[in-house]
Enzyme design. Structure first.
Site, PDB file in Angstrom:
ATOM      1  N   TYR A 158      44.705   9.186  45.281  1.00 28.65           N
ATOM      2  CA  TYR A 158      43.388   8.999  45.911  1.00 28.65           C
ATOM      3  C   TYR A 158      43.515   8.042  47.101  1.00 28.65           C
ATOM      4  O   TYR A 158      42.782   8.126  48.073  1.00 28.65           O
ATOM      5  CB  TYR A 158      42.359   8.539  44.880  1.00 28.65           C
ATOM      6  N   LYS A 165      35.979   4.229  49.159  1.00 31.32           N
ATOM      7  CA  LYS A 165      34.928   4.179  48.124  1.00 31.32           C
ATOM      8  C   LYS A 165      34.643   2.742  47.693  1.00 31.32           C
ATOM      9  O   LYS A 165      33.484   2.418  47.387  1.00 31.32           O
ATOM     10  CB  LYS A 165      35.315   5.033  46.916  1.00 31.32           C
TER      11      LYS A 165
HETATM   12  O1  0WE Z   1      36.256  11.968  46.957  1.00 34.30           O
HETATM   13  C1  0WE Z   1      36.782  12.997  46.602  1.00 34.30           C
HETATM   14  C2  0WE Z   1      37.274  13.998  47.636  1.00 34.30           C
HETATM   15  C3  0WE Z   1      37.782  13.293  48.827  1.00 34.30           C
HETATM   16  C4  0WE Z   1      38.503  14.111  49.869  1.00 34.30           C
HETATM   17  C5  0WE Z   1      39.228  15.253  49.604  1.00 34.30           C
HETATM   18  C6  0WE Z   1      39.898  15.891  50.643  1.00 34.30           C
HETATM   19  C7  0WE Z   1      40.752  17.098  50.410  1.00 34.30           C
HETATM   20  C8  0WE Z   1      41.005  17.901  51.657  1.00 34.30           C
HETATM   21  C9  0WE Z   1      38.471  13.620  51.149  1.00 34.30           C
HETATM   22  N1  0WE Z   1      39.119  14.218  52.163  1.00 34.30           N
HETATM   23  C10 0WE Z   1      39.828  15.339  51.922  1.00 34.30           C
HETATM   24  N2  0WE Z   1      40.492  15.887  52.970  1.00 34.30           N
HETATM   25  C11 0WE Z   1      41.130  17.083  52.887  1.00 34.30           C
HETATM   26  O2  0WE Z   1      41.767  17.519  53.866  1.00 34.30           O
HETATM   27  N3  0WE Z   1      36.958  13.226  45.263  1.00 34.30           N
HETATM   28  C12 0WE Z   1      36.490  12.271  44.296  1.00 34.30           C
HETATM   29  C13 0WE Z   1      37.687  14.416  44.732  1.00 34.30           C
HETATM   30  C14 0WE Z   1      39.110  14.003  44.578  1.00 34.30           C
HETATM   31  O3  0WE Z   1      39.911  13.898  45.663  1.00 34.30           O
HETATM   32  C15 0WE Z   1      41.121  13.433  45.211  1.00 34.30           C
HETATM   33  C16 0WE Z   1      41.067  13.253  43.831  1.00 34.30           C
HETATM   34  C17 0WE Z   1      39.772  13.607  43.416  1.00 34.30           C
HETATM   35  C18 0WE Z   1      39.217  13.562  42.044  1.00 34.30           C
HETATM   36  C19 0WE Z   1      42.276  13.133  45.925  1.00 34.30           C
HETATM   37  C20 0WE Z   1      43.398  12.683  45.253  1.00 34.30           C
HETATM   38  C21 0WE Z   1      43.362  12.491  43.889  1.00 34.30           C
HETATM   39  C22 0WE Z   1      42.207  12.785  43.151  1.00 34.30           C
END
Ligand code: 0WE
Length: 258
Positions: A158, A165
């Site tokens: 993450y 966050k």
């Molecule tokens: O906040 C999120 C998503 C955040 C996110 C995801 C992406 C993927 C594709 C922000 N930017 C991007 N950019 C991209 O190009 N989440 C809570 C979902 C999430 O994202 C992760 C998670 C989880 C759960 C990323 C790594 C590990 C776990």
């Protein structure tokens, strides 16, 4: 009891039918809110068409492009709200972005530009939108953003989003302190992992979801509509005493020791 009739709500962050923002928009509509929807414009107008078709059944009477990296687009979004609605009651912030290469590997290798990008889109955007919303929330209001446990714990991969966050959670507290005297409440929902466009692009998300299904007290993940119900609650009079908080909607996962 949960009644949002007569409330004007602006919802950001709908990309497709798996978006958490889409779950929130549906539940606000169900509670009687009047909806405005923003979308991230692209050159070809593909997003505009896709999101417009999706949200049509909710009869939004405002549908505006808003790339939060562009001050002018934020300004025109809120100018439109002032002109069309006169006042705003509810703001839903469901925006985050980090470069894909910054969501795996060593956090210490995050580039300056990647760090800045993630914090600009995912964190500063809340501050900027709240600043723009404040003068329009003349009868008080409720602002809800989406956060994640990765801002509090070091969750594998993450990385820079965790820092974004953590900054978002702190921003919720500072915004709540500033806006409380004018009866504007600011809260975050910490959703458990859900398969969305953003999370599906992340390697290992299915393993994470499987892990949550084993560990969480409810032995399952949550749905977009469950997050939507919590958002509708936070936006309603039922939550009139709640501000500056992070509400976990995660099937209980956060309380567990392993
Ligand atoms: O906040 C999120 C998503 C955040 C996110 C995801 C992406 C993927 C594709 C922000 N930017 C991007 N950019 C991209 O190009 N989440 C809570 C979902 C999430 O994202 C992760 C998670 C989880 C759960 C990323 C790594 C590990 C776990």
């Amino acid at each position: 009891m949960l009644n949002l009739t007569g409330k004007n709500a602006l919802v950001t962050g709908i990309a497709n039918n798996r978006s958490i923002a889409w779950g929130i928009a549906q539940q606000l509509h169900k509670a009687g809110a009047n909806l405005g929807i923003t979308y991230l414009p692209d050159e070809r107008g593909k997003m505009e068409k896709k999101v417009a078709e999706l949200v049509e059944p909710l009869n939004p009477n405002l549908f505006v492009p808003c790339n939060v990296e562009q001050d002018e687009q934020i300004q025109s979004t809120f100018d439109l709200i002032r002109d069309q609605w006169g006042k705003l009651d509810i703001l839903i912030h469901c925006l985050a972005f980090a470069n894909k290469e910054d969501l795996s590997g060593d956090f210490s290798q995050t580039s300056r530009s990647g760090f800045n990008k993630a914090l600009e889109v995912s964190t500063y955007s809340l501050v900027r939108l709240c600043g723009a919303a404040k003068p329009l929330m003349t009868e008080g209001g409720s602002i809800v953003t989406l956060t994640y446990l990765g801002g509090v714990r070091a969750i594998p991969n993450y990385n820079v989003m965790g820092v974004a966050k953590a900054g978002l959670d702190a921003s919720v507290r500072y915004l709540a302190a500033e806006l409380g005297p004018t009866n504007i409440r600011v809260n975050a929902i910490s959703a458990g992992p859900i398969r969305t466009l953003a999370s599906s692009a992340v390697g290992g998300i299915l393993d994470m979801i499987h892990h949550v299904e084993q560990i969480a007290p409810l032995r399952r993940t949550v749905t977009q509509l469950e997050v939507g119900n919590a958002a509708a609650f936070l936006c309603s009079e039922l939550a009139s005493g709640i501000t500056g908080q992070v509400l976990y909607v995660d099937a209980g996962y956060e309380i567990m020791g392993m």
